[in-house]
Design a protein around this motif. Structure first.
Motif, PDB file in Angstrom:
ATOM      1  N   PRO A 106      -2.155  49.122  36.933  1.00 15.77           N
ATOM      2  CA  PRO A 106      -3.217  48.179  36.666  1.00 15.77           C
ATOM      3  C   PRO A 106      -3.250  47.840  35.197  1.00 15.77           C
ATOM      4  O   PRO A 106      -2.869  48.597  34.271  1.00 15.77           O
ATOM      5  N   GLU A 107      -3.588  46.617  34.769  1.00 20.51           N
ATOM      6  CA  GLU A 107      -3.701  46.023  33.540  1.00 20.51           C
ATOM      7  C   GLU A 107      -5.046  45.490  33.114  1.00 20.51           C
ATOM      8  O   GLU A 107      -5.750  45.112  33.998  1.00 20.51           O
ATOM      9  N   ILE A 108      -5.266  45.456  31.734  1.00 20.47           N
ATOM     10  CA  ILE A 108      -6.313  44.580  31.326  1.00 20.47           C
ATOM     11  C   ILE A 108      -5.694  43.644  30.570  1.00 20.47           C
ATOM     12  O   ILE A 108      -4.908  43.593  29.741  1.00 20.47           O
ATOM     13  N   ALA A 109      -6.234  42.352  31.251  1.00 18.36           N
ATOM     14  CA  ALA A 109      -5.661  40.960  30.679  1.00 18.36           C
ATOM     15  C   ALA A 109      -6.253  40.212  29.682  1.00 18.36           C
ATOM     16  O   ALA A 109      -7.529  40.112  30.192  1.00 18.36           O
ATOM     17  N   PHE A 110      -5.689  39.506  28.559  1.00 19.00           N
ATOM     18  CA  PHE A 110      -6.286  38.850  27.958  1.00 19.00           C
ATOM     19  C   PHE A 110      -5.946  37.064  28.046  1.00 19.00           C
ATOM     20  O   PHE A 110      -4.544  36.992  28.345  1.00 19.00           O
ATOM     21  N   VAL A 111      -6.814  36.393  28.037  1.00 19.57           N
ATOM     22  CA  VAL A 111      -6.466  34.894  27.851  1.00 19.57           C
ATOM     23  C   VAL A 111      -6.854  34.514  26.349  1.00 19.57           C
ATOM     24  O   VAL A 111      -7.790  34.530  26.124  1.00 19.57           O
ATOM     25  N   MET A 112      -5.794  34.121  25.727  1.00 18.37           N
ATOM     26  CA  MET A 112      -6.093  33.860  24.443  1.00 18.37           C
ATOM     27  C   MET A 112      -6.827  32.426  24.156  1.00 18.37           C
ATOM     28  O   MET A 112      -6.552  31.633  24.605  1.00 18.37           O
ATOM     29  N   GLY A 113      -7.902  32.601  23.210  1.00 17.80           N
ATOM     30  CA  GLY A 113      -8.619  31.341  22.908  1.00 17.80           C
ATOM     31  C   GLY A 113      -8.018  30.531  21.577  1.00 17.80           C
ATOM     32  O   GLY A 113      -8.097  29.495  21.418  1.00 17.80           O
ATOM     33  N   ARG A 114      -7.190  31.413  20.687  1.00 19.16           N
ATOM     34  CA  ARG A 114      -6.544  30.623  19.816  1.00 19.16           C
ATOM     35  C   ARG A 114      -5.467  31.616  19.312  1.00 19.16           C
ATOM     36  O   ARG A 114      -5.116  32.596  20.084  1.00 19.16           O
ATOM     37  N   LYS A 115      -4.343  31.097  18.561  1.00 21.67           N
ATOM     38  CA  LYS A 115      -3.176  31.499  18.151  1.00 21.67           C
ATOM     39  C   LYS A 115      -3.216  32.767  17.478  1.00 21.67           C
ATOM     40  O   LYS A 115      -4.465  33.014  16.829  1.00 21.67           O
ATOM     41  N   LYS A 132     -11.002  35.340  27.050  1.00 22.21           N
ATOM     42  CA  LYS A 132     -11.689  36.088  28.235  1.00 22.21           C
ATOM     43  C   LYS A 132     -10.688  37.306  28.481  1.00 22.21           C
ATOM     44  O   LYS A 132      -9.658  37.322  28.093  1.00 22.21           O
ATOM     45  N   VAL A 133     -11.274  38.264  29.303  1.00 21.57           N
ATOM     46  CA  VAL A 133     -10.667  39.241  29.621  1.00 21.57           C
ATOM     47  C   VAL A 133     -10.888  39.307  31.258  1.00 21.57           C
ATOM     48  O   VAL A 133     -11.862  39.274  31.781  1.00 21.57           O
ATOM     49  N   PHE A 134      -9.604  39.689  31.769  1.00 27.29           N
ATOM     50  CA  PHE A 134      -9.749  39.703  33.474  1.00 27.29           C
ATOM     51  C   PHE A 134      -9.065  41.238  33.951  1.00 27.29           C
ATOM     52  O   PHE A 134      -8.202  41.640  32.996  1.00 27.29           O
ATOM     53  N   ALA A 135      -9.209  41.653  34.851  1.00 30.32           N
ATOM     54  CA  ALA A 135      -8.394  42.684  35.558  1.00 30.32           C
ATOM     55  C   ALA A 135      -7.098  42.123  35.895  1.00 30.32           C
ATOM     56  O   ALA A 135      -7.066  40.928  36.221  1.00 30.32           O
TER      57      ALA A 135
END
Length: 259
Positions: A106-115, A132-135
């Motif tokens: 299992p991971e906590i995944a980030f989607v980046m809003g900026r560099k 945003k943060v996702f499972a």
């Protein structure tokens, strides 16, 4: 035996991946393999992936939890690459026929809003760059027999990259206490591991900062829009056809993979 080079090692690891075969660690016959050289192999492997049509979409951290470090007998985290060929669409079975000996974590995944550029990135500045943060569930797969490797070996092998899937619930990081974000990993409906986000370097944002600062030493940065897998919250479990693997996060929902 022909001497190892960065280029030969990258070609060999990709060959094993493509042919679905494993082999002995590079360090068995290349004792001079150190971390700097291993990252050069990893970057050369990425170059070959891009040359064959894959697209760079993010980074992943490996061995960020103490549980994973103990299992793999290494003592520090590492950073590796994600490409679009590693994305497993939500709800799609894992194509185990393309993998060698898959395990799921299992991971906590980030989607980046900026560099995000190092050096000097802290957890506080890192989390501010997250949109945003996702499972997540990562299907790791080593090109080394029995997952036996040294730290430079696994760095060269792109941190045992395989596939990954993220959930449908995306939340702003300020909605969550990621250090206390609970995680329950189950196999076939039976609970195997429990943990919180604190298992990942004390807080997943610390792992993100580590990635940015590690990449900076290589002249690279994390780009806006990239996915960042912050590392296994628990140890990994083998994937089998008989028992799907599920993760339940307190604030990020449930995610399941099967073959």
């Amino acid at each position: 035996m022909q001497a190892w080079t960065v280029e030969r090692a990258a070609e060999e690891l990709l060959r094993r991946e493509d042919k679905r075969i494993d082999g002995e660690p590079l360090s068995d016959t290349w004792p001079e393999l150190d971390l700097e050289t291993a990252y050069a192999v990893q970057d050369e492997t990425l170059r070959l992936r891009l040359a064959r049509g894959e697209t760079l979409i993010g980074v992943k951290l490996g061995l960020t939890s103490r549980a994973k470090q103990q299992r793999m007998n290494v003592d520090s985290p590492l950073v590796a690459w994600l490409t679009d060929a590693m994305v497993l669409p939500l709800g799609v079975p894992v194509p185990t026929h393309k993998l060698i000996h898959p395990r799921v974590e299992p991971e906590i995944a980030f989607v980046m809003g900026r560099k995000l550029s190092g050096p000097g990135v802290t957890a506080a500045t890192a989390i501010c760059a997250v949109e945003k943060v996702f499972a997540g569930l990562e299907v790791i797969d080593s090109r080394y027999r029995d997952f036996r490797f040294t730290l430079p070996d696994v760095v060269a092998d792109n941190a045992s990259s395989g596939l990954y899937v993220t959930g449908s619930v995306g939340r702003s990081p300020d909605e969550l206490d990621l250090a206390l974000e609970g995680c329950v990993l189950s196999v076939g409906g039976s609970v195997v591991y429990t943990a919180t986000g604190a298992a990942v370097q004390g807080h997943p944002a610390e792992a993100l900062a580590l990635a940015a600062n590690t990449l900076a030493r290589r002249g690279k940065r994390i780009e806006a829009g990239w996915v960042v897998l912050t590392g296994g919250v628990t140890d990994a479990v083998p994937l089998s056809a008989e028992a799907p693997v599920s993760v339940d996060f307190a604030g990020l929902g449930r995610l399941t993979v099967g073959s």
